[in-house]
Design a protein around this motif. Structure first.
Motif, PDB file in Angstrom:
ATOM      1  N   ASN A 167      90.015  -3.989 -47.070  1.00 34.04           N
ATOM      2  CA  ASN A 167      90.398  -5.216 -46.823  1.00 34.04           C
ATOM      3  C   ASN A 167      91.934  -5.513 -47.174  1.00 34.04           C
ATOM      4  OD1 ASN A 167      90.370  -5.204 -49.506  1.00 34.04           O
ATOM      5  ND2 ASN A 167      88.435  -6.055 -49.974  1.00 34.04           N
ATOM      6  N   MET A 168      92.748  -4.572 -47.222  1.00 31.83           N
ATOM      7  CA  MET A 168      94.015  -4.609 -47.576  1.00 31.83           C
ATOM      8  C   MET A 168      94.890  -5.493 -46.283  1.00 31.83           C
ATOM      9  SD  MET A 168      95.611  -1.058 -48.964  1.00 31.83           S
ATOM     10  CE  MET A 168      95.709  -0.252 -47.718  1.00 31.83           C
ATOM     11  N   HIS A 169      95.871  -6.196 -46.663  1.00 28.29           N
ATOM     12  CA  HIS A 169      96.531  -6.843 -45.778  1.00 28.29           C
ATOM     13  C   HIS A 169      97.694  -5.990 -45.093  1.00 28.29           C
ATOM     14  CE1 HIS A 169      94.745 -10.686 -46.767  1.00 28.29           C
ATOM     15  NE2 HIS A 169      94.810 -10.386 -47.808  1.00 28.29           N
ATOM     16  N   ILE A 170      97.584  -5.704 -43.993  1.00 31.26           N
ATOM     17  CA  ILE A 170      98.647  -4.432 -43.395  1.00 31.26           C
ATOM     18  C   ILE A 170      99.575  -5.360 -42.933  1.00 31.26           C
ATOM     19  CG2 ILE A 170      99.056  -2.583 -41.955  1.00 31.26           C
ATOM     20  CD1 ILE A 170      96.033  -2.046 -42.413  1.00 31.26           C
ATOM     21  N   LEU A 171     100.895  -5.318 -43.516  1.00 27.13           N
ATOM     22  CA  LEU A 171     102.058  -6.053 -43.143  1.00 27.13           C
ATOM     23  C   LEU A 171     102.810  -5.059 -42.139  1.00 27.13           C
ATOM     24  CD1 LEU A 171     102.968  -7.805 -46.248  1.00 27.13           C
ATOM     25  CD2 LEU A 171     101.749  -8.590 -44.397  1.00 27.13           C
ATOM     26  N   LEU A 172     102.348  -5.082 -40.847  1.00 24.71           N
ATOM     27  CA  LEU A 172     103.338  -4.319 -39.804  1.00 24.71           C
ATOM     28  C   LEU A 172     104.229  -5.294 -38.913  1.00 24.71           C
ATOM     29  CD1 LEU A 172     103.942  -1.579 -38.822  1.00 24.71           C
ATOM     30  CD2 LEU A 172     101.647  -1.911 -37.100  1.00 24.71           C
ATOM     31  N   ASN A 173     105.430  -5.642 -39.385  1.00 19.89           N
ATOM     32  CA  ASN A 173     106.196  -6.474 -38.887  1.00 19.89           C
ATOM     33  C   ASN A 173     105.661  -7.965 -39.102  1.00 19.89           C
ATOM     34  OD1 ASN A 173     108.215  -4.435 -38.428  1.00 19.89           O
ATOM     35  ND2 ASN A 173     107.011  -3.789 -36.641  1.00 19.89           N
ATOM     36  N   LYS A 174     105.086  -8.508 -39.989  1.00 21.07           N
ATOM     37  CA  LYS A 174     104.737  -9.619 -40.073  1.00 21.07           C
ATOM     38  C   LYS A 174     104.730 -10.201 -41.462  1.00 21.07           C
ATOM     39  CE  LYS A 174      99.951 -10.170 -40.421  1.00 21.07           C
ATOM     40  NZ  LYS A 174      98.758 -10.258 -40.160  1.00 21.07           N
ATOM     41  N   ALA A 224     106.267 -10.257 -46.809  1.00 24.10           N
ATOM     42  CA  ALA A 224     106.304  -9.669 -45.500  1.00 24.10           C
ATOM     43  C   ALA A 224     106.709  -8.269 -45.600  1.00 24.10           C
ATOM     44  CB  ALA A 224     107.650 -10.339 -44.773  1.00 24.10           C
ATOM     45  N   GLY A 225     106.309  -7.671 -44.366  1.00 24.45           N
ATOM     46  CA  GLY A 225     106.393  -6.303 -44.473  1.00 24.45           C
ATOM     47  C   GLY A 225     106.841  -5.680 -43.089  1.00 24.45           C
ATOM     48  N   PRO A 273     110.741  -0.607 -37.472  1.00 24.38           N
ATOM     49  CA  PRO A 273     110.768  -1.891 -37.958  1.00 24.38           C
ATOM     50  C   PRO A 273     111.261  -2.834 -36.973  1.00 24.38           C
ATOM     51  CG  PRO A 273     112.689  -0.504 -38.555  1.00 24.38           C
ATOM     52  CD  PRO A 273     111.512   0.349 -37.788  1.00 24.38           C
ATOM     53  N   ASP A 274     110.863  -4.189 -37.226  1.00 23.70           N
ATOM     54  CA  ASP A 274     111.200  -5.264 -36.394  1.00 23.70           C
ATOM     55  C   ASP A 274     111.296  -6.619 -37.291  1.00 23.70           C
ATOM     56  OD1 ASP A 274     111.843  -7.272 -34.435  1.00 23.70           O
ATOM     57  OD2 ASP A 274     109.973  -6.830 -33.194  1.00 23.70           O
ATOM     58  N   LEU A 275     112.641  -6.664 -37.884  1.00 20.94           N
ATOM     59  CA  LEU A 275     112.822  -7.862 -38.763  1.00 20.94           C
ATOM     60  C   LEU A 275     113.229  -9.177 -38.066  1.00 20.94           C
ATOM     61  CD1 LEU A 275     113.328  -7.837 -41.942  1.00 20.94           C
ATOM     62  CD2 LEU A 275     115.763  -7.756 -41.475  1.00 20.94           C
ATOM     63  N   ASP A 276     113.309  -8.994 -36.833  1.00 25.24           N
ATOM     64  CA  ASP A 276     113.599 -10.318 -36.192  1.00 25.24           C
ATOM     65  C   ASP A 276     112.375 -11.140 -36.180  1.00 25.24           C
ATOM     66  OD1 ASP A 276     116.400 -10.185 -35.719  1.00 25.24           O
ATOM     67  OD2 ASP A 276     116.078  -9.200 -33.903  1.00 25.24           O
ATOM     68  N   LYS A 277     111.089 -10.197 -35.642  1.00 17.02           N
ATOM     69  CA  LYS A 277     109.814 -10.625 -35.463  1.00 17.02           C
ATOM     70  C   LYS A 277     109.128 -11.045 -36.684  1.00 17.02           C
ATOM     71  CE  LYS A 277     105.111  -9.168 -34.012  1.00 17.02           C
ATOM     72  NZ  LYS A 277     104.342  -8.233 -33.707  1.00 17.02           N
ATOM     73  N   VAL A 278     109.660 -10.469 -37.891  1.00 18.72           N
ATOM     74  CA  VAL A 278     109.380 -11.084 -39.097  1.00 18.72           C
ATOM     75  C   VAL A 278     109.842 -12.517 -39.413  1.00 18.72           C
ATOM     76  CG1 VAL A 278     109.149 -10.534 -41.698  1.00 18.72           C
ATOM     77  CG2 VAL A 278     108.643  -8.921 -39.876  1.00 18.72           C
ATOM     78  N   GLN A 279     111.197 -12.600 -39.276  1.00 21.55           N
ATOM     79  CA  GLN A 279     111.927 -13.677 -39.669  1.00 21.55           C
ATOM     80  C   GLN A 279     111.828 -15.052 -38.760  1.00 21.55           C
ATOM     81  OE1 GLN A 279     115.717 -11.605 -39.755  1.00 21.55           O
ATOM     82  NE2 GLN A 279     115.852 -11.742 -41.960  1.00 21.55           N
TER      83      GLN A 279
END
Length: 374
Positions: free
Chosen positions: A240-247, A257-258, A272-278
């Motif tokens: 049940n981990m939260h997988i932070l794949l560019n989110k 965020a990850g 890595p997609d930092l723009d998507k995260v931000q």
């Protein structure tokens, strides 16, 4: 090609080390006079074990027990090499200064030789134990702008579940982490380091991590080596981990965020997609970014984040390889201030990679105590 050059270089170094120990230490121990042939074959066998480890470590036909034994073979060569080097250095200083370095009495010489052997055995045990033991807890207090309430984050990286560290290690790691009573737990990559088939029977115990906000995870480079899609499927279906794949996720008091690992750029998947995260990052509260490799902060603009958490370096794992890691990553271990707002913490990791060996680079569970600036 680079991996081949790296492994060939390591094996060449250990070949020289084994010969050096035999020639400069073993053949000079007086009570080994009739055992030289035995030790010659011993070091040949030791080197064969070391070569087999690097050549066959990815093969499934190696059982966990055989893998563990082969991984132990590096520690004696490493420890006795530096002991031999130190003794030769002392001899050089004595010769250079015109002093006699030999021990005059046979009894005292034997006592000294026994001491050297016991010291080598002790250092071998310590270096192996440093790798295999459950890590100690390291506490780090960090002040964050605009943080409305104190938070405790338990940080784990580089667990490397596989043929050497498996269920028993993970269970003990979970118990020790839960005892810290953290608000959230983060696993910053290199959780998986084997074919997912070997993890299915026990990976679900990751759900035993206990914290207020849950457990958050990002990919490391080793997950890509073992079919990243299968790794993600395994974790999605069994944990049940939260997988932070560019989110990112808004937790109310902070954003967490990850991003994908830099290895994703090489493999063309989940980079890595930092723009998507931000894009939808809530700017009115502090933000934490999980990024496995610390050199990510040198390649991307991370000024929107108050704290970046990374691993990957193992703090060098084996002296003096920390120098090479620092050159490659730009960071080695500990807390770095990137600018007035943004800080980076690089963990030495909870597990290890390759040989069962840690020297001057202890493993750790990190308890980050975040406090608002007053």
């Amino acid at each position: 090609m680079l991996a081949f050059i790296f492994f060939f270089t390591i094996l060449f170094i250990f070949a020289l080390a084994n010969v050096y120990i035999y020639k400069r230490l073993i053949t000079r121990i007086s009570f080994f006079k009739y055992l030289y042939n035995f030790f010659k074959y011993f070091f040949i066998l030791l080197y064969i074990s070391q070569a087999f480890f690097f050549l066959l470590r990815k093969e499934d036909f190696l059982t966990d027990k055989v893998y563990e034994i082969l991984a132990l073979s590096f520690a004696p060569s490493y420890c006795f090499f530096f002991i031999t080097l130190f003794l030769d250095f002392i001899k050089f200083i004595c010769i250079f200064s015109g002093k006699n370095y030999s021990i005059p009495y046979r009894f005292l010489r034997i006592i000294f030789e026994i001491f050297i052997l016991v010291l080598g055995g002790f250092l071998t045990y310590i270096s192996i134990n440093n790798a295999l033991k459950i890590p100690n807890v390291k506490k780090e207090q960090i002040y964050i702008d605009n943080l409305k309430q104190d938070l405790k984050i338990a940080m784990l990286t580089d667990i490397h579940l596989g043929k050497n560290l498996h269920k028993d290690f993970l269970e003990k790691l979970i118990i020790k982490t839960n005892a810290l009573n953290p608000d959230l737990i983060v696993i910053v990559g290199d959780l998986v380091d084997t074919n997912v088939e070997h993890l299915k029977d026990y990976i679900g115990i990751l759900n035993e991590f206990k914290s207020k906000f849950g457990t958050f995870y990002v990919l490391g480079n080793h997950e890509y080596y073992h079919n990243v899609n299968e790794v993600l499927q395994l974790l999605n279906e069994n944990t049940n981990m939260h997988i932070l794949l560019n989110k990112n996720i808004d937790l109310g008091v902070i954003n967490i965020a990850g991003i994908g690992d830099l290895m994703g750029l090489r493999q063309g998947v989940y980079g890595p997609d930092l723009d998507k995260v931000q894009k939808d990052l809530s700017k009115n509260k502090p933000s934490i970014l999980l990024s496995h490799q610390p050199k990510t902060v040198l390649l991307y603009n991370v000024n929107d984040f108050d704290l970046i958490l990374s691993g990957h370096t193992h703090a060098g794992q084996i002296f003096p390889f920390g120098v090479i890691v620092k050159l490659n990553q730009g960071f080695l271990h500990g807390l770095y201030h990137l600018n007035e707002k943004t800080k980076l913490y690089v963990s030495s990791g909870a597990g290890f990679w390759g040989p069962s060996l840690r020297v001057f680079a202890p493993s750790e569970i990190v308890l980050l105590e975040l406090k608002g600036k007053r």
